[in-house]
Scaffold this motif. Structure first.
Motif, PDB file in Angstrom:
ATOM      1  N   ASN A  73       0.845  -1.195   0.000  1.00 33.27           N
ATOM      2  CA  ASN A  73       0.000   0.000   0.000  1.00 33.27           C
ATOM      3  C   ASN A  73       0.880   1.245   0.000  1.00 33.27           C
ATOM      4  O   ASN A  73       1.139   1.817   1.064  1.00 33.27           O
ATOM      5  CB  ASN A  73      -0.918   0.008   1.221  1.00 33.27           C
ATOM      6  N   PRO A  74       1.359   1.630  -1.173  1.00 32.55           N
ATOM      7  CA  PRO A  74       2.228   2.812  -1.245  1.00 32.55           C
ATOM      8  C   PRO A  74       1.408   4.072  -0.991  1.00 32.55           C
ATOM      9  O   PRO A  74       0.865   4.676  -1.927  1.00 32.55           O
ATOM     10  CB  PRO A  74       2.778   2.765  -2.656  1.00 32.55           C
ATOM     11  N   LEU A  75       1.308   4.484   0.265  1.00 36.92           N
ATOM     12  CA  LEU A  75       0.456   5.610   0.649  1.00 36.92           C
ATOM     13  C   LEU A  75       0.835   6.895  -0.075  1.00 36.92           C
ATOM     14  O   LEU A  75      -0.022   7.655  -0.517  1.00 36.92           O
ATOM     15  CB  LEU A  75       0.532   5.813   2.162  1.00 36.92           C
ATOM     16  N   THR A  76       2.155   7.117  -0.209  1.00 36.15           N
ATOM     17  CA  THR A  76       2.601   8.349  -0.874  1.00 36.15           C
ATOM     18  C   THR A  76       2.110   8.406  -2.317  1.00 36.15           C
ATOM     19  O   THR A  76       1.605   9.444  -2.784  1.00 36.15           O
ATOM     20  CB  THR A  76       4.138   8.432  -0.856  1.00 36.15           C
ATOM     21  N   PHE A  77       2.204   7.285  -3.014  1.00 36.01           N
ATOM     22  CA  PHE A  77       1.752   7.246  -4.410  1.00 36.01           C
ATOM     23  C   PHE A  77       0.247   7.494  -4.500  1.00 36.01           C
ATOM     24  O   PHE A  77      -0.239   8.229  -5.365  1.00 36.01           O
ATOM     25  CB  PHE A  77       2.100   5.886  -5.022  1.00 36.01           C
ATOM     26  N   VAL A  79      -1.680   9.127  -2.396  1.00 34.18           N
ATOM     27  CA  VAL A  79      -2.003  10.520  -2.084  1.00 34.18           C
ATOM     28  C   VAL A  79      -1.688  11.435  -3.258  1.00 34.18           C
ATOM     29  O   VAL A  79      -2.489  12.305  -3.638  1.00 34.18           O
ATOM     30  CB  VAL A  79      -1.247  10.969  -0.816  1.00 34.18           C
ATOM     31  N   ILE A  80      -0.502  11.240  -3.859  1.00 36.27           N
ATOM     32  CA  ILE A  80      -0.094  12.122  -4.959  1.00 36.27           C
ATOM     33  C   ILE A  80      -0.931  11.871  -6.198  1.00 36.27           C
ATOM     34  O   ILE A  80      -1.491  12.807  -6.797  1.00 36.27           O
ATOM     35  CB  ILE A  80       1.402  11.923  -5.265  1.00 36.27           C
ATOM     36  N   VAL A  84      -3.625  14.708  -5.000  1.00 34.82           N
ATOM     37  CA  VAL A  84      -2.938  15.964  -5.308  1.00 34.82           C
ATOM     38  C   VAL A  84      -3.045  16.304  -6.795  1.00 34.82           C
ATOM     39  O   VAL A  84      -3.459  17.418  -7.169  1.00 34.82           O
ATOM     40  CB  VAL A  84      -1.462  15.894  -4.875  1.00 34.82           C
TER      41      VAL A  84
END
Length: 336
Positions: A73-77, A79-80, A84
């Protein structure tokens, strides 16, 4: 994906047709703004589709190579890519939309339009009425004449239900709402004919509520305006007999022909009927045979419209058509 590509191709092909009143073939500054916004949205959609398809393909290829051994679960990916970037894109598109809406709400050349030509547009079931400034006395139906290269102010109102005034090649649609008066600006860069349409469902003959914008050089427009405001006159014996038939059949109770006793206000003004592009707001071509068909039984061509069938003897019908066809500019009298 194939269906999406097919739809895009059909859209572009339709816009290339000479008969298509498409915003993608703009004839004025208003439509050019809409066209620019359309292309921005189109290419944004293409980019999103490409990114999604490529992402799906990469995920499938990766799982085939490694097997489904783990779930990350790549949270940063997320979110972006999921929040974003969409927010930035939507905010940018919304900003462009607000900019264009503001620009479309005022004339292209404000200094030039301090005393613009103003035309009142009245929507009826199912036809359009155009009233020019009181000093001219000009009233037409289903055909709006304007000077090319000039901003024209339109005052929009409806006489019955909700309608919407739309000329795809010139401006986006503006609604005609009961109890409310709206305004819009219209400008055609070049002389030509620009088809318009009611863009809000208004009853069984909504599809047959079209009109034509005729943009002309200023001198030709001024000549048309002067002629259209002059009394109509029957010249030949056949035309004079036709005028009598028109009065005897009771047509004058509903229609107006300037310079005669016909002063009805519930149906289209016929002072310029011989010049118009169509009969029945785009239902039939304006020629003798279709005029005969329309007078004899308008319900067959446009069911539900307010005009009843007219029982006119054959000889009287010929004279009546000769009279109505004569209501055109003198230089056009020999045209078909």
């Amino acid at each position: 994906m194939i269906g999406g590509v097919t739809l895009a191709v059909l859209t572009l092909v339709a816009a290339c047709s000479d008969q298509s009143p498409s915003t993608l073939r703009p004839g004025g500054p208003g439509a050019r703004r809409i066209e620019s916004l359309w292309w921005v949205l189109f290419w944004c959609s293409v980019a999103v589709c490409v990114i999604v398809f490529v992402g799906v393909a990469l995920v499938i290829a990766r799982r085939r190579r490694r097997g489904d051994v783990s779930q990350r679960n790549p949270l940063t990916f997320v979110v972006i890519a999921g929040a974003v970037i969409p927010f930035v894109v939507l905010a940018a598109v919304y900003g462009l939309n607000l900019r264009d809406m503001l620009a479309l709400s005022r004339p292209e050349n404000a200094a030039e339009s301090q005393t613009p030509l103003t035309v009142e547009v009245i929507g009826h079931q199912w036809w359009w009425e155009f009233r020019y400034p009181p000093g001219t006395g000009v009233v037409t139906a289903n055909e709006l004449h304007i000077p090319a290269g000039t901003d024209v102010k339109l005052i929009l109102r409806t006489d019955d239900v909700l309608h919407s005034f739309w000329v795809p090649q010139l401006m986006p649609k503006t609604d005609l709402i009961a109890g409310q008066t709206n305004t819009m600006w219209l400008r055609a860069d070049q002389s030509g004919h620009y088809r318009g349409q009611c863009a809000e469902y208004c009853g069984m003959q909504h599809a047959h509520m079209a009109f034509m914008v005729v943009a002309e050089p200023r001198a030709q427009f001024d000549a048309w305006l002067k002629w259209a405001g002059s009394p109509a006159r029957a010249q030949t014996p056949a035309q004079q007999r036709g005028q009598q038939v028109f009065a005897q059949m009771g047509c004058a109770a509903c229609h107006t022909i300037r310079g005669t006793d016909a002063d009805g206000t519930v149906a289209p003004d016929l002072t310029t009927i011989g010049d118009r592009w169509s009969l029945g707001a785009g239902t039939l071509a304006n020629d003798p045979e279709h005029m005969r068909e329309w007078i004899a039984d308008p319900q067959q061509s446009k069911p539900g419209n307010a005009m009843p069938p007219q029982s006119v003897p054959a000889t009287g019908m010929d004279d009546l058509i000769a009279y109505l066809r004569s209501l055109r500019q003198p230089e056009k009298e020999g045209a078909s």
